[in-house]
Scaffold this motif. Sequence first.
Motif, short mmCIF file in Angstrom:
data_model
loop_
_atom_site.label_atom_id
_atom_site.label_comp_id
_atom_site.label_asym_id
_atom_site.label_seq_id
_atom_site.Cartn_x
_atom_site.Cartn_y
_atom_site.Cartn_z
N UNK A 47 8.53 42.77 46.12
CA UNK A 47 7.38 42.10 45.55
C UNK A 47 6.29 41.94 46.60
N UNK A 48 5.05 41.94 46.17
CA UNK A 48 3.91 41.56 47.02
C UNK A 48 3.42 40.20 46.57
N UNK A 49 3.13 39.35 47.54
CA UNK A 49 2.61 38.01 47.26
C UNK A 49 1.35 37.77 48.08
N UNK A 50 0.36 37.15 47.43
CA UNK A 50 -0.74 36.54 48.15
C UNK A 50 -0.30 35.12 48.49
N UNK A 51 -0.26 34.78 49.77
CA UNK A 51 0.27 33.47 50.14
C UNK A 51 -0.84 32.59 50.73
N UNK A 52 -0.50 31.33 50.89
CA UNK A 52 -1.40 30.36 51.51
C UNK A 52 -1.83 30.87 52.88
N UNK A 53 -3.14 31.01 53.14
CA UNK A 53 -3.59 31.53 54.43
C UNK A 53 -3.04 30.76 55.63
N UNK A 54 -2.76 29.48 55.45
CA UNK A 54 -2.23 28.69 56.56
C UNK A 54 -0.82 29.12 56.94
N UNK A 55 -0.13 29.79 56.03
CA UNK A 55 1.24 30.23 56.31
C UNK A 55 1.32 31.69 56.75
N UNK A 56 0.20 32.38 56.70
CA UNK A 56 0.21 33.82 56.96
C UNK A 56 0.14 34.09 58.46
N UNK A 57 1.06 34.93 58.94
CA UNK A 57 1.12 35.28 60.36
C UNK A 57 1.17 36.80 60.49
N UNK A 58 0.03 37.46 60.51
CA UNK A 58 0.02 38.94 60.52
C UNK A 58 0.90 39.51 61.63
N UNK A 59 1.77 40.44 61.23
CA UNK A 59 2.66 41.08 62.20
C UNK A 59 4.02 40.45 62.32
N UNK A 60 4.25 39.31 61.64
CA UNK A 60 5.58 38.69 61.66
C UNK A 60 6.51 39.46 60.73
N UNK A 61 7.66 39.87 61.24
CA UNK A 61 8.65 40.63 60.49
C UNK A 61 9.97 39.86 60.51
#
Length: 550
Positions: free
Chosen positions: A219-233
């Motif tokens: 699934x793809x989700x648009x999440x709360x920007x405050x929780x988004x950490x680009x590059x976290x795997x």
Amino acid sequence: MSDRESMPYDIVIVGGGPAGLSAAIRLKQLAGEAGTDLAVCVLEKGSEIGAHILSGAVIDPKALDELLPDWRTSGCSLAEVPVTDNRHWMLSEKGQFSMPHLLLPPFMNNKGTYTGSLANLCRWLAEQAEALGVEIFPGFAAAEILYNDDGSVKGVATGDMGISREGEQKADYQPGLELHAKYTFFAEGARGHLTKILKRQFALDADCSPQVYGLGMKELWDIDPAKHQPGLVIHTQGWPLTDAYGGGFLYHQANGQVALGFVVGLGYRNPHLYPFEEFQRWKQHPSIRQYLEGGRRVSYGARAINEGGWQSVPRLDFPGGVLIGCSAGFVNVPRIKGTHTAMKSGMLAAEAAFAAVQAGRESDALSTYDAAVRSSWIADELTLVRNAEPLLAKLGNSIGTVLAGIDMWMRTLKIGLPFTLKHKPDHEKLWRKEHCHAIAYPKPDGVISFDRLSSVFLSNTNHEEDQPVHLQLKDPSVPIAYNLPLYDEPAQRYCPAGVYEVVGEEEGNPRFQINAQNCVHCKTCDIKDPTQNINWVTPEGGGGPNYPNM
């Protein structure tokens, strides 16, 4: 003599995924370097390049660096999000344990990799291929293999369009098109329907272990920007699976989105197991749910994944053609990566075929390609991890993971275990229903967890309803007469799109119903049916899911 129109090419490539497109690009590069011309075409059954492409995806750029070294500065969206943080969690029902990096072999660290949409990478590769003169035909599904009089592969034919469910020609009928080639590359992905035929026809898998598979749901989700950490795997193992091996992933990608998914090994034994519901249950774990709360699900899809490893790679060449990419099965299971190996296999096939065409040969077996793969870094990489999947399958997530880690470390240090574990086909592993416990799954809450039909809606799946059913039953009586009493007809549960139903059971008149229009082309039914009674064949070209950026 066929009355269909035919078109001649030097190379025909079946499948517009990373392997097929890389092969096409490399063929044109070689022709340009040699100052000659080469006619190359790519057939893609999806409505556009990328429409049927689904992957996690964390991508090792090793092959891309070899093929197109300037890709990072050429508008490729994959360059947007390098992996910056890699975590591996072992989950219990409520908690988690983070696996220390020091315990993992060095090749598991994701250093230098990128996370993004494999579908969009394929769209970009298609642009590069077309700029070099490759002809790409989306919406044309290769439905039939063509042979020369000597038995070598001559090419493929696309499926007829405008055939009714009863097999009659409708007003908009169009016959299929024959594409003739000196060499045909089969890049259909995992469990390709033509690849199955080729393996039997030329005994390609006579000397290898059977291929085994996992079902990957995403699934793809648009999440709360405050929780988004680009590059976290993040990768997970453990809960909720107890009757199967597998795990989850959550990747923070571009534009405030996360890609998350769950893979269930299709060698599971309990016919009551419901892979889609295991995925939905996994999302409710506090460590996963924390990222999704306040977000919005925007896409869903599913696809089978090769998990057999190096011991399941068949012979790759046959008279007139080759297998490349996931048609052959080059996925590195512990790394959950196969794009780079698929691309490299396509490049090696291109080099072998170009040399043959230049030498005036055609339709012979490209044994130089098979040899090149087996002496390449594909072989080096997959040999290191060849016992990981069978150890997990035989011993479970806990013990299997420990022993797989020990084996991978030993092989990294050049002192690996002196044997290679084999596989049994997934369909042979299912137990009868009375030997397994039922599993109670919670109802979806419509916020974090969902049902299958609302999920299929998000996959943009569409098939022309009045066409022959592409999910063929070899014996229509088997689902009710055999699978239902013995296995509670597991197709009701293993299909992640709700294609198969048993209706009328409460009234004492059970009937097997196939909702073919729901099919997302994952191929799970073709793999897991215990009697191998379901045969997946291609529907009309352009049918199936239409993934936007999966």
